[in-house]
Design an enzyme around this catalytic site. Sequence first.
Site, PDB file in Angstrom:
ATOM      1  N   GLU A 134      -7.200  -2.857   2.783  1.00  0.00           N
ATOM      2  CA  GLU A 134      -6.733  -1.447   2.612  1.00  0.00           C
ATOM      3  C   GLU A 134      -6.248  -1.648   0.933  1.00  0.00           C
ATOM      4  OE1 GLU A 134      -3.612   0.390   4.830  1.00  0.00           O
ATOM      5  OE2 GLU A 134      -4.723  -0.358   6.580  1.00  0.00           O
ATOM      6  N   GLU A 160      -1.127  -5.028  10.178  1.00  0.00           N
ATOM      7  CA  GLU A 160       0.477  -5.072   9.701  1.00  0.00           C
ATOM      8  C   GLU A 160       1.352  -5.061  10.675  1.00  0.00           C
ATOM      9  OE1 GLU A 160       0.683  -1.175   7.157  1.00  0.00           O
ATOM     10  OE2 GLU A 160      -0.541  -2.267   5.668  1.00  0.00           O
TER      11      GLU A 160
HETATM   12  C1  GBH Z   1      -0.810   1.018   5.549  1.00  0.00           C
HETATM   13  O1  GBH Z   1       0.605   1.071   5.765  1.00  0.00           O
HETATM   14  C2  GBH Z   1      -1.434   1.337   6.964  1.00  0.00           C
HETATM   15  O2  GBH Z   1      -2.178   0.451   7.341  1.00  0.00           O
HETATM   16  C3  GBH Z   1      -2.281   2.618   7.137  1.00  0.00           C
HETATM   17  O3  GBH Z   1      -2.381   2.960   8.178  1.00  0.00           O
HETATM   18  C4  GBH Z   1      -1.419   3.810   6.323  1.00  0.00           C
HETATM   19  O4  GBH Z   1      -2.171   4.830   6.383  1.00  0.00           O
HETATM   20  C5  GBH Z   1      -1.653   3.219   4.552  1.00  0.00           C
HETATM   21  O5  GBH Z   1      -0.854   1.735   4.387  1.00  0.00           O
HETATM   22  C6  GBH Z   1      -0.744   4.207   4.053  1.00  0.00           C
HETATM   23  O6  GBH Z   1       0.467   4.165   3.891  1.00  0.00           O
HETATM   24  O7  GBH Z   1       8.646  -1.343  -0.357  1.00  0.00           O
HETATM   25  O8  GBH Z   1      10.423  -1.687   1.260  1.00  0.00           O
HETATM   26  O9  GBH Z   1       9.797   0.537   0.834  1.00  0.00           O
HETATM   27  C7  GBH Z   1       1.315   0.647   4.706  1.00  0.00           C
HETATM   28  C8  GBH Z   1       2.655   0.632   5.091  1.00  0.00           C
HETATM   29  C9  GBH Z   1       4.395   1.465   3.590  1.00  0.00           C
HETATM   30  C10 GBH Z   1       4.432  -0.755   4.148  1.00  0.00           C
HETATM   31  C11 GBH Z   1       5.336   1.212   2.839  1.00  0.00           C
HETATM   32  C12 GBH Z   1       5.388  -1.071   3.414  1.00  0.00           C
HETATM   33  C13 GBH Z   1       6.996  -0.185   1.763  1.00  0.00           C
HETATM   34  C14 GBH Z   1       8.260  -0.942   2.194  1.00  0.00           C
HETATM   35  N1  GBH Z   1       3.626   0.561   4.013  1.00  0.00           N
HETATM   36  N2  GBH Z   1       6.146   0.086   3.011  1.00  0.00           N
HETATM   37  S1  GBH Z   1       9.249  -1.125   0.871  1.00  0.00           S
END
Ligand code: GBH
Length: 511
Positions: free
Chosen positions: A403, A211
Amino acid sequence: MNKRSVAVGVSRRKFLGVSAVSVAAATAAKAASKGDKKGVVKDGGKGGDPFPKDFTWGAATASYQIEGAANEDGKGQSVWDVFCKKKGAVFEGHTGDVACDHYHRYKEDLALLKQLGAKAYRFSISWPRIFPEGTGTVNQKGVDFYNRLVDEILKNDLKPLCTAFHWDYPQALYKRGGWLNRDSADWFAEYCALLGDKFGDRIKTWATQNEPQCYIGLALLDGVHAPGDKLEFGKYLLAAHNSMRAHGKGVQALRAHVKDAKVGYVLAAQITQPATSSADDLEAARQAIFATNVRDPWRNAWWTDPVIFGKYPDDGLAFYAKDMPKFKASDLDEMKQPLDYLGLNIYKADTYKKGAGGKPELIPLPPGYPRSGVDWQPITPGALYWGPRFFHERYKLPVVITENGLSTRDQVFLDGKVHDPQRVDYMHRVLLELSRAIKDGVPVNGYYAWSAFDNFEWADGYKQRFGMIYVDYTNQKRIPKDSYEWYRKVIATNGRSLLDRGPVPVTQVTA
Ligand code: GBH
Protein backbone atom coordinates in the site's frame (compact mmCIF):
# COMPACT_ATOMS: atom_id res chain seq x y z
CA MET A 1 24.97 28.55 -10.32
CA ASN A 2 21.81 30.02 -11.70
CA LYS A 3 19.13 31.61 -9.52
CA ARG A 4 17.04 28.53 -9.20
CA SER A 5 19.78 26.28 -7.95
CA VAL A 6 20.77 28.87 -5.36
CA ALA A 7 17.21 28.90 -4.05
CA VAL A 8 17.14 25.14 -3.89
CA GLY A 9 20.47 25.15 -2.03
CA VAL A 10 19.10 27.51 0.60
CA SER A 11 15.95 25.54 1.17
CA ARG A 12 17.96 22.37 1.41
CA ARG A 13 19.74 23.80 4.43
CA LYS A 14 16.52 25.13 5.93
CA PHE A 15 14.65 21.86 5.72
CA LEU A 16 17.53 19.52 6.21
CA GLY A 17 15.04 16.94 7.36
CA VAL A 18 13.86 15.97 3.97
CA SER A 19 15.86 17.33 1.12
CA ALA A 20 19.56 16.77 1.68
CA VAL A 21 19.24 13.06 1.00
CA SER A 22 17.94 13.62 -2.50
CA VAL A 23 21.04 15.02 -4.13
CA ALA A 24 21.46 12.03 -6.39
CA ALA A 25 17.86 12.23 -7.52
CA ALA A 26 18.19 15.96 -8.19
CA THR A 27 21.23 15.36 -10.36
CA ALA A 28 19.39 12.70 -12.28
CA ALA A 29 16.46 15.06 -12.70
CA LYS A 30 18.70 17.72 -14.16
CA ALA A 31 20.01 15.19 -16.63
CA ALA A 32 16.43 14.26 -17.43
CA SER A 33 15.30 17.84 -18.00
CA LYS A 34 18.22 18.42 -20.35
CA GLY A 35 16.82 15.54 -22.33
CA ASP A 36 18.51 12.23 -22.83
CA LYS A 37 18.32 11.06 -26.45
CA LYS A 38 16.86 7.69 -25.59
CA GLY A 39 14.55 9.23 -23.03
CA VAL A 40 16.21 7.08 -20.41
CA VAL A 41 17.92 8.31 -17.27
CA LYS A 42 19.90 6.37 -14.71
CA ASP A 43 17.21 7.06 -12.15
CA GLY A 44 16.59 3.50 -11.01
CA GLY A 45 16.09 -0.03 -12.26
CA LYS A 46 18.55 -1.87 -14.43
CA GLY A 47 19.76 -0.72 -17.84
CA GLY A 48 18.54 2.84 -17.31
CA ASP A 49 14.83 2.09 -17.04
CA PRO A 50 13.33 3.23 -13.75
CA PHE A 51 11.65 -0.10 -13.02
CA PRO A 52 12.43 -3.71 -13.85
CA LYS A 53 10.60 -5.22 -16.81
CA ASP A 54 8.40 -7.59 -14.81
CA PHE A 55 7.49 -5.01 -12.16
CA THR A 56 4.00 -5.55 -10.74
CA TRP A 57 1.93 -2.37 -10.98
CA GLY A 58 -1.17 -2.73 -8.88
CA ALA A 59 -3.91 -1.14 -6.84
CA ALA A 60 -5.33 -2.21 -3.49
CA THR A 61 -8.59 -2.31 -1.54
CA ALA A 62 -10.04 -4.13 1.48
CA SER A 63 -13.36 -5.91 1.92
CA TYR A 64 -15.02 -3.85 4.65
CA GLN A 65 -13.91 -0.59 3.06
CA ILE A 66 -15.59 -1.22 -0.30
CA GLU A 67 -18.01 -4.16 -0.34
CA GLY A 68 -21.08 -3.00 1.54
CA ALA A 69 -23.79 -5.70 1.58
CA ALA A 70 -23.14 -5.94 5.29
CA ASN A 71 -26.24 -8.02 5.97
CA GLU A 72 -26.64 -9.88 2.72
CA ASP A 73 -26.45 -13.49 1.65
CA GLY A 74 -25.83 -14.89 5.10
CA LYS A 75 -22.83 -12.78 6.07
CA GLY A 76 -22.12 -12.74 9.80
CA GLN A 77 -21.28 -9.60 11.75
CA SER A 78 -17.76 -8.31 11.99
CA VAL A 79 -16.41 -6.19 14.83
CA TRP A 80 -16.58 -3.22 12.44
CA ASP A 81 -20.33 -3.75 11.81
CA VAL A 82 -20.82 -3.44 15.55
CA PHE A 83 -18.28 -0.67 16.20
CA CYS A 84 -19.71 1.65 13.53
CA LYS A 85 -23.06 1.68 15.34
CA LYS A 86 -21.46 2.93 18.58
CA LYS A 87 -22.11 6.62 19.14
CA GLY A 88 -19.04 8.72 18.42
CA ALA A 89 -16.91 5.82 17.19
CA VAL A 90 -16.80 6.82 13.51
CA PHE A 91 -16.85 10.27 11.91
CA GLU A 92 -20.48 11.45 11.56
CA GLY A 93 -21.67 7.94 12.36
CA HIS A 94 -20.69 6.56 8.95
CA THR A 95 -20.77 2.78 8.49
CA GLY A 96 -19.59 0.26 5.93
CA ASP A 97 -23.14 -1.02 5.39
CA VAL A 98 -23.15 0.12 1.76
CA ALA A 99 -19.65 1.57 1.22
CA CYS A 100 -18.85 1.45 -2.53
CA ASP A 101 -21.47 -1.26 -3.05
CA HIS A 102 -18.66 -3.24 -4.61
CA TYR A 103 -20.49 -6.47 -3.70
CA HIS A 104 -22.91 -5.65 -6.51
CA ARG A 105 -20.72 -3.48 -8.73
CA TYR A 106 -17.53 -5.52 -8.82
CA LYS A 107 -17.75 -6.05 -12.58
CA GLU A 108 -17.79 -2.33 -13.32
CA ASP A 109 -15.01 -1.80 -10.77
CA LEU A 110 -12.71 -4.46 -12.19
CA ALA A 111 -13.29 -3.15 -15.71
CA LEU A 112 -11.97 0.22 -14.47
CA LEU A 113 -8.84 -1.48 -13.14
CA LYS A 114 -8.33 -3.21 -16.44
CA GLN A 115 -8.64 0.12 -18.27
CA LEU A 116 -6.06 1.49 -15.87
CA GLY A 117 -3.72 -1.14 -17.22
CA ALA A 118 -3.06 -2.52 -13.74
CA LYS A 119 -1.23 -5.83 -13.71
CA ALA A 120 -2.44 -6.86 -10.29
CA TYR A 121 -5.18 -6.27 -7.77
CA ARG A 122 -4.83 -6.59 -4.02
CA PHE A 123 -8.13 -7.23 -2.24
CA SER A 124 -9.24 -8.90 0.96
CA ILE A 125 -11.85 -11.44 1.93
CA SER A 126 -14.44 -10.82 4.62
CA TRP A 127 -13.94 -13.57 7.18
CA PRO A 128 -17.55 -13.42 8.52
CA ARG A 129 -18.91 -13.62 4.96
CA ILE A 130 -17.22 -17.03 4.70
CA PHE A 131 -17.66 -18.17 8.31
CA PRO A 132 -20.58 -16.22 9.85
CA GLU A 133 -19.65 -17.63 13.26
CA GLY A 134 -15.91 -17.32 12.62
CA THR A 135 -15.36 -21.09 12.47
CA GLY A 136 -17.40 -24.19 11.67
CA THR A 137 -20.25 -23.72 9.20
CA VAL A 138 -19.30 -22.26 5.84
CA ASN A 139 -21.64 -19.74 4.19
CA GLN A 140 -21.83 -21.02 0.62
CA LYS A 141 -23.23 -17.73 -0.70
CA GLY A 142 -20.15 -15.95 0.60
CA VAL A 143 -17.91 -18.47 -1.14
CA ASP A 144 -19.98 -17.99 -4.32
CA PHE A 145 -19.39 -14.24 -4.22
CA TYR A 146 -15.62 -14.61 -4.01
CA ASN A 147 -15.69 -17.25 -6.74
CA ARG A 148 -17.42 -14.76 -9.02
CA LEU A 149 -15.02 -12.02 -7.94
CA VAL A 150 -11.87 -14.07 -8.51
CA ASP A 151 -13.10 -15.25 -11.91
CA GLU A 152 -13.79 -11.65 -12.88
CA ILE A 153 -10.35 -10.55 -11.66
CA LEU A 154 -8.74 -13.16 -13.90
CA LYS A 155 -11.05 -12.32 -16.80
CA ASN A 156 -9.73 -8.74 -16.63
CA ASP A 157 -6.12 -9.96 -16.82
CA LEU A 158 -5.38 -8.91 -13.25
CA LYS A 159 -3.20 -11.01 -11.01
CA PRO A 160 -4.88 -11.42 -7.63
CA LEU A 161 -3.05 -10.73 -4.38
CA CYS A 162 -5.44 -11.83 -1.67
CA THR A 163 -5.23 -10.61 1.91
CA ALA A 164 -6.95 -13.22 4.05
CA PHE A 165 -7.68 -10.79 6.84
CA HIS A 166 -7.92 -7.00 6.66
CA TRP A 167 -9.56 -6.12 10.00
CA ASP A 168 -13.20 -7.29 9.64
CA TYR A 169 -12.88 -9.84 12.45
CA PRO A 170 -15.91 -12.04 13.15
CA GLN A 171 -17.89 -10.63 16.07
CA ALA A 172 -18.66 -14.21 17.15
CA LEU A 173 -14.95 -14.87 17.70
CA TYR A 174 -14.51 -11.58 19.54
CA LYS A 175 -17.19 -12.80 21.93
CA ARG A 176 -15.12 -15.93 22.50
CA GLY A 177 -12.17 -13.81 23.62
CA GLY A 178 -10.83 -12.81 20.22
CA TRP A 179 -7.07 -12.48 19.98
CA LEU A 180 -6.74 -12.93 23.73
CA ASN A 181 -7.93 -16.52 23.33
CA ARG A 182 -5.06 -18.88 22.59
CA ASP A 183 -7.32 -20.77 20.15
CA SER A 184 -7.50 -17.67 17.94
CA ALA A 185 -4.44 -18.91 16.05
CA ASP A 186 -6.27 -22.14 15.16
CA TRP A 187 -9.42 -20.26 14.16
CA PHE A 188 -7.34 -18.25 11.71
CA ALA A 189 -5.63 -21.38 10.39
CA GLU A 190 -9.03 -23.01 9.78
CA TYR A 191 -10.12 -19.93 7.84
CA CYS A 192 -6.92 -19.85 5.76
CA ALA A 193 -7.19 -23.55 4.96
CA LEU A 194 -10.73 -23.01 3.69
CA LEU A 195 -9.64 -20.04 1.56
CA GLY A 196 -6.84 -22.18 0.13
CA ASP A 197 -9.25 -25.01 -0.71
CA LYS A 198 -11.83 -22.77 -2.34
CA PHE A 199 -9.69 -20.22 -4.16
CA GLY A 200 -6.14 -21.59 -4.21
CA ASP A 201 -6.55 -23.01 -7.69
CA ARG A 202 -6.76 -19.42 -9.00
CA ILE A 203 -5.10 -17.28 -6.31
CA LYS A 204 -1.40 -17.98 -5.85
CA THR A 205 -0.23 -14.83 -4.08
CA TRP A 206 -1.44 -14.38 -0.52
CA ALA A 207 -0.99 -12.13 2.47
CA THR A 208 -2.03 -13.59 5.80
CA GLN A 209 -2.96 -10.41 7.65
CA ASN A 210 -2.94 -6.68 7.06
CA GLU A 211 -1.18 -4.46 9.60
CA PRO A 212 -1.35 -6.24 12.96
CA GLN A 213 -0.27 -2.92 14.50
CA CYS A 214 -3.73 -1.59 13.68
CA TYR A 215 -6.15 -4.47 14.32
CA ILE A 216 -4.31 -5.21 17.58
CA GLY A 217 -2.83 -1.81 18.51
CA LEU A 218 -5.41 0.74 17.37
CA ALA A 219 -8.23 -1.72 18.07
CA LEU A 220 -7.34 -3.28 21.43
CA LEU A 221 -4.87 -0.87 23.04
CA ASP A 222 -5.88 2.60 21.80
CA GLY A 223 -9.58 1.81 21.40
CA VAL A 224 -9.99 3.88 18.23
CA HIS A 225 -10.60 0.98 15.82
CA ALA A 226 -13.09 -1.88 16.21
CA PRO A 227 -13.83 -3.39 18.65
CA GLY A 228 -12.66 -0.29 20.55
CA ASP A 229 -10.99 -1.83 23.60
CA LYS A 230 -8.35 -0.27 25.81
CA LEU A 231 -6.61 -3.29 27.25
CA GLU A 232 -3.82 -3.03 29.76
CA PHE A 233 -0.43 -3.30 28.12
CA GLY A 234 0.27 -6.92 29.09
CA LYS A 235 -3.05 -8.05 27.63
CA TYR A 236 -2.31 -6.10 24.47
CA LEU A 237 1.06 -7.90 24.20
CA LEU A 238 -0.75 -11.23 24.58
CA ALA A 239 -3.15 -10.36 21.75
CA ALA A 240 -0.20 -9.35 19.61
CA HIS A 241 1.52 -12.64 20.46
CA ASN A 242 -1.51 -14.67 19.42
CA SER A 243 -1.91 -12.68 16.21
CA MET A 244 1.65 -13.60 15.25
CA ARG A 245 0.99 -17.25 16.10
CA ALA A 246 -2.08 -16.98 13.89
CA HIS A 247 0.01 -15.56 11.08
CA GLY A 248 2.43 -18.50 11.33
CA LYS A 249 -0.34 -21.08 11.36
CA GLY A 250 -2.03 -19.24 8.50
CA VAL A 251 1.13 -19.49 6.41
CA GLN A 252 1.28 -23.23 7.06
CA ALA A 253 -2.39 -23.67 6.16
CA LEU A 254 -2.06 -21.71 2.92
CA ARG A 255 1.02 -23.69 1.89
CA ALA A 256 -0.76 -26.96 2.71
CA HIS A 257 -3.86 -26.05 0.70
CA VAL A 258 -2.50 -24.02 -2.22
CA LYS A 259 -0.15 -25.47 -4.79
CA ASP A 260 2.79 -23.10 -5.46
CA ALA A 261 1.54 -20.53 -2.99
CA LYS A 262 3.49 -17.30 -2.50
CA VAL A 263 2.79 -16.05 0.99
CA GLY A 264 3.72 -12.80 2.71
CA TYR A 265 3.03 -10.70 5.81
CA VAL A 266 1.87 -7.09 5.56
CA LEU A 267 3.02 -4.43 8.00
CA ALA A 268 1.99 -0.88 8.77
CA ALA A 269 5.65 -0.03 8.27
CA GLN A 270 6.77 2.99 10.26
CA ILE A 271 9.63 4.50 8.32
CA THR A 272 12.56 6.65 9.38
CA GLN A 273 14.86 8.63 7.12
CA PRO A 274 18.22 10.28 7.86
CA ALA A 275 18.32 14.06 8.16
CA THR A 276 21.42 14.35 5.97
CA SER A 277 23.53 12.06 3.85
CA SER A 278 26.09 11.70 6.65
CA ALA A 279 26.94 8.19 7.81
CA ASP A 280 26.07 9.17 11.39
CA ASP A 281 22.54 10.24 10.53
CA LEU A 282 22.01 7.19 8.36
CA GLU A 283 22.98 4.99 11.29
CA ALA A 284 20.67 6.98 13.59
CA ALA A 285 17.72 6.41 11.26
CA ARG A 286 18.59 2.72 10.95
CA GLN A 287 18.70 2.31 14.73
CA ALA A 288 15.46 4.22 15.22
CA ILE A 289 13.48 2.21 12.69
CA PHE A 290 14.07 -1.09 14.50
CA ALA A 291 14.18 0.08 18.11
CA THR A 292 11.52 -1.13 20.55
CA ASN A 293 11.68 1.53 23.23
CA VAL A 294 8.21 3.07 23.40
CA ARG A 295 4.96 1.67 24.82
CA ASP A 296 2.97 1.97 21.62
CA PRO A 297 2.11 -0.38 18.74
CA TRP A 298 4.44 1.22 16.18
CA ARG A 299 7.75 -0.49 16.91
CA ASN A 300 8.47 -2.37 13.66
CA ALA A 301 10.81 -5.06 14.95
CA TRP A 302 8.32 -6.15 17.61
CA TRP A 303 6.02 -7.38 14.84
CA THR A 304 8.57 -8.55 12.33
CA ASP A 305 11.45 -10.14 14.25
CA PRO A 306 9.25 -12.90 15.75
CA VAL A 307 7.71 -13.94 12.42
CA ILE A 308 10.97 -13.77 10.47
CA PHE A 309 13.68 -14.49 13.05
CA GLY A 310 11.59 -16.46 15.56
CA LYS A 311 12.68 -14.10 18.31
CA TYR A 312 11.36 -11.01 20.06
CA PRO A 313 13.84 -8.11 19.91
CA ASP A 314 16.04 -7.96 23.05
CA ASP A 315 15.54 -4.24 23.64
CA GLY A 316 11.76 -4.71 23.60
CA LEU A 317 11.88 -7.73 25.92
CA ALA A 318 13.82 -5.61 28.41
CA PHE A 319 11.64 -2.55 27.93
CA TYR A 320 8.31 -4.43 28.21
CA ALA A 321 9.64 -6.94 30.79
CA LYS A 322 7.11 -6.33 33.55
CA ASP A 323 4.16 -6.67 31.15
CA MET A 324 5.47 -9.49 28.99
CA PRO A 325 3.08 -12.45 28.95
CA LYS A 326 4.46 -15.91 29.66
CA PHE A 327 4.50 -18.15 26.63
CA LYS A 328 5.85 -21.45 25.39
CA ALA A 329 9.17 -21.30 23.58
CA SER A 330 7.59 -23.34 20.77
CA ASP A 331 5.23 -20.40 20.05
CA LEU A 332 8.15 -18.66 18.37
CA ASP A 333 8.60 -21.65 16.07
CA GLU A 334 4.93 -21.38 15.15
CA MET A 335 5.35 -17.72 14.27
CA LYS A 336 8.51 -18.15 12.25
CA GLN A 337 7.52 -19.53 8.86
CA PRO A 338 9.35 -19.07 5.57
CA LEU A 339 7.93 -16.12 3.65
CA ASP A 340 8.10 -15.29 -0.04
CA TYR A 341 7.91 -11.55 0.41
CA LEU A 342 7.54 -8.83 2.99
CA GLY A 343 4.58 -6.53 2.33
CA LEU A 344 5.19 -2.94 3.40
CA ASN A 345 2.39 -0.39 3.64
CA ILE A 346 4.23 2.92 3.57
CA TYR A 347 2.69 6.37 3.82
CA LYS A 348 5.30 8.63 5.46
CA ALA A 349 8.63 8.82 7.25
CA ASP A 350 9.96 10.42 10.41
CA THR A 351 13.36 12.11 10.15
CA TYR A 352 16.27 11.32 12.47
CA LYS A 353 19.75 12.58 13.09
CA LYS A 354 22.52 11.44 15.40
CA GLY A 355 21.73 13.42 18.55
CA ALA A 356 23.33 14.15 21.89
CA GLY A 357 25.13 11.14 23.34
CA GLY A 358 25.09 9.47 19.94
CA LYS A 359 21.41 8.48 20.26
CA PRO A 360 18.96 8.82 17.35
CA GLU A 361 17.08 12.10 17.68
CA LEU A 362 13.74 12.79 16.00
CA ILE A 363 13.70 16.05 14.05
CA PRO A 364 10.31 17.74 14.33
CA LEU A 365 8.77 19.06 11.14
CA PRO A 366 8.81 22.82 10.70
CA PRO A 367 5.48 24.61 11.29
CA GLY A 368 3.25 24.52 8.24
CA TYR A 369 4.99 21.54 6.73
CA PRO A 370 2.86 20.08 3.88
CA ARG A 371 0.47 17.29 4.82
CA SER A 372 -2.18 15.15 3.18
CA GLY A 373 -5.85 15.14 4.18
CA VAL A 374 -5.06 12.99 7.22
CA ASP A 375 -3.16 14.60 10.08
CA TRP A 376 -0.74 11.70 10.39
CA GLN A 377 0.68 12.05 6.88
CA PRO A 378 3.31 14.71 6.23
CA ILE A 379 4.54 14.64 2.64
CA THR A 380 7.81 12.73 2.96
CA PRO A 381 8.64 10.95 -0.32
CA GLY A 382 11.92 9.59 1.08
CA ALA A 383 9.82 6.98 2.91
CA LEU A 384 9.67 4.95 -0.30
CA TYR A 385 13.47 4.87 -0.53
CA TRP A 386 14.49 4.32 3.08
CA GLY A 387 11.64 1.99 4.02
CA PRO A 388 12.34 -0.74 1.48
CA ARG A 389 16.08 -0.31 1.97
CA PHE A 390 16.13 -0.64 5.77
CA PHE A 391 13.61 -3.50 5.83
CA HIS A 392 15.45 -5.42 3.16
CA GLU A 393 18.81 -4.92 4.88
CA ARG A 394 17.47 -6.44 8.09
CA TYR A 395 15.15 -9.17 6.83
CA LYS A 396 16.68 -10.03 3.44
CA LEU A 397 13.26 -10.72 1.91
CA PRO A 398 11.98 -9.38 -1.40
CA VAL A 399 9.76 -6.38 -0.73
CA VAL A 400 6.32 -5.59 -2.12
CA ILE A 401 4.84 -2.15 -1.49
CA THR A 402 1.40 -3.49 -0.63
CA GLU A 403 0.00 0.00 0.00
CA ASN A 404 0.98 3.59 -0.60
CA GLY A 405 -1.16 6.61 -1.28
CA LEU A 406 -2.43 9.99 -0.25
CA SER A 407 -5.70 11.35 1.09
CA THR A 408 -6.91 14.54 -0.56
CA ARG A 409 -10.12 16.59 -0.17
CA ASP A 410 -11.41 15.78 -3.64
CA GLN A 411 -14.50 17.21 -5.32
CA VAL A 412 -16.07 17.31 -8.73
CA PHE A 413 -14.89 20.49 -10.49
CA LEU A 414 -16.94 22.80 -12.73
CA ASP A 415 -15.63 20.90 -15.73
CA GLY A 416 -17.13 17.71 -14.33
CA LYS A 417 -13.76 16.18 -13.61
CA VAL A 418 -11.94 15.37 -10.38
CA HIS A 419 -8.53 17.05 -10.36
CA ASP A 420 -6.13 15.74 -7.73
CA PRO A 421 -2.73 17.31 -8.47
CA GLN A 422 -1.51 16.71 -4.91
CA ARG A 423 -1.96 12.97 -5.35
CA VAL A 424 -0.24 13.01 -8.74
CA ASP A 425 2.72 14.97 -7.40
CA TYR A 426 3.01 12.70 -4.36
CA MET A 427 2.89 9.50 -6.41
CA HIS A 428 5.39 10.93 -8.83
CA ARG A 429 7.84 11.67 -6.05
CA VAL A 430 7.45 8.39 -4.17
CA LEU A 431 7.75 6.30 -7.31
CA LEU A 432 11.02 8.04 -8.19
CA GLU A 433 12.24 7.31 -4.68
CA LEU A 434 11.15 3.69 -5.00
CA SER A 435 12.96 3.46 -8.29
CA ARG A 436 16.09 4.78 -6.57
CA ALA A 437 15.82 2.01 -3.96
CA ILE A 438 15.62 -0.56 -6.74
CA LYS A 439 18.62 0.99 -8.44
CA ASP A 440 20.53 0.68 -5.16
CA GLY A 441 19.85 -3.04 -5.14
CA VAL A 442 16.67 -3.47 -3.09
CA PRO A 443 14.52 -6.20 -4.66
CA VAL A 444 11.11 -4.53 -4.84
CA ASN A 445 8.69 -6.64 -6.84
CA GLY A 446 5.57 -4.57 -6.90
CA TYR A 447 3.71 -1.42 -5.97
CA TYR A 448 0.01 -1.33 -5.04
CA ALA A 449 -1.53 2.13 -4.95
CA TRP A 450 -3.87 2.73 -2.03
CA SER A 451 -6.43 2.93 -3.19
CA ALA A 452 -8.19 1.98 -6.37
CA PHE A 453 -11.41 3.65 -5.17
CA ASP A 454 -12.36 6.17 -2.53
CA ASN A 455 -13.67 4.07 0.32
CA PHE A 456 -14.60 3.77 3.98
CA GLU A 457 -11.55 5.08 5.84
CA TRP A 458 -12.26 3.31 9.14
CA ALA A 459 -12.81 5.75 12.05
CA ASP A 460 -12.63 8.66 9.59
CA GLY A 461 -15.57 7.26 7.62
CA TYR A 462 -16.00 8.68 4.13
CA LYS A 463 -14.35 11.97 5.04
CA GLN A 464 -11.00 10.80 3.71
CA ARG A 465 -10.54 9.97 0.04
CA PHE A 466 -7.52 7.88 -0.92
CA GLY A 467 -8.76 6.66 -4.31
CA MET A 468 -7.61 7.19 -7.87
CA ILE A 469 -11.29 6.72 -8.72
CA TYR A 470 -13.75 9.12 -7.11
CA VAL A 471 -16.89 7.59 -5.64
CA ASP A 472 -20.05 9.64 -5.13
CA TYR A 473 -21.70 7.74 -2.29
CA THR A 474 -25.11 9.28 -2.94
CA ASN A 475 -25.46 7.57 -6.31
CA GLN A 476 -22.44 5.22 -6.48
CA LYS A 477 -21.12 6.99 -9.54
CA ARG A 478 -17.42 6.36 -10.23
CA ILE A 479 -15.27 9.10 -11.77
CA PRO A 480 -11.63 8.36 -12.56
CA LYS A 481 -9.54 11.22 -11.16
CA ASP A 482 -6.58 12.86 -12.92
CA SER A 483 -4.30 10.54 -10.92
CA TYR A 484 -5.95 7.53 -12.57
CA GLU A 485 -5.04 8.76 -16.04
CA TRP A 486 -1.57 9.72 -14.79
CA TYR A 487 -0.99 6.28 -13.22
CA ARG A 488 -2.24 4.66 -16.43
CA LYS A 489 0.65 6.34 -18.27
CA VAL A 490 3.14 5.32 -15.61
CA ILE A 491 2.09 1.70 -15.98
CA ALA A 492 1.97 1.83 -19.78
CA THR A 493 5.55 3.18 -19.91
CA ASN A 494 6.77 0.98 -17.04
CA GLY A 495 7.66 4.14 -15.16
CA ARG A 496 9.49 5.98 -17.94
CA SER A 497 6.87 8.75 -17.89
CA LEU A 498 8.15 9.56 -14.38
CA LEU A 499 11.43 10.80 -15.80
CA ASP A 500 9.73 13.75 -17.45
CA ARG A 501 9.68 16.30 -14.63
CA GLY A 502 10.93 19.63 -13.35
CA PRO A 503 14.05 20.66 -11.46
CA VAL A 504 12.89 20.50 -7.83
CA PRO A 505 14.49 17.71 -5.78
CA VAL A 506 12.09 14.81 -5.21
CA THR A 507 11.97 15.20 -1.44
CA GLN A 508 11.67 18.99 -1.35
CA VAL A 509 8.05 19.97 -0.75
CA THR A 510 8.57 23.40 0.82
CA ALA A 511 9.78 26.65 -0.72
C1 GBH B 1 -3.74 1.47 6.04
O1 GBH B 1 -3.73 1.85 7.35
C2 GBH B 1 -4.80 0.44 5.93
O2 GBH B 1 -4.27 -0.82 5.58
C3 GBH B 1 -5.91 0.81 4.98
O3 GBH B 1 -7.00 0.00 5.23
C4 GBH B 1 -6.20 2.28 5.13
O4 GBH B 1 -7.32 2.66 4.41
C5 GBH B 1 -5.00 3.03 4.62
O5 GBH B 1 -3.83 2.62 5.28
C6 GBH B 1 -5.11 4.54 4.75
O6 GBH B 1 -5.16 4.93 6.08
O7 GBH B 1 2.36 8.05 13.24
O8 GBH B 1 1.70 7.32 15.43
O9 GBH B 1 0.24 8.76 14.14
C7 GBH B 1 -2.76 2.77 7.72
C8 GBH B 1 -2.96 3.01 9.19
C9 GBH B 1 -2.70 5.10 10.22
C10 GBH B 1 -1.16 3.34 10.69
C11 GBH B 1 -1.75 6.09 10.74
C12 GBH B 1 -0.21 4.33 11.24
C13 GBH B 1 0.05 6.53 12.11
C14 GBH B 1 0.48 6.29 13.50
N1 GBH B 1 -2.00 3.96 9.70
N2 GBH B 1 -0.91 5.50 11.71
S1 GBH B 1 1.24 7.71 14.12
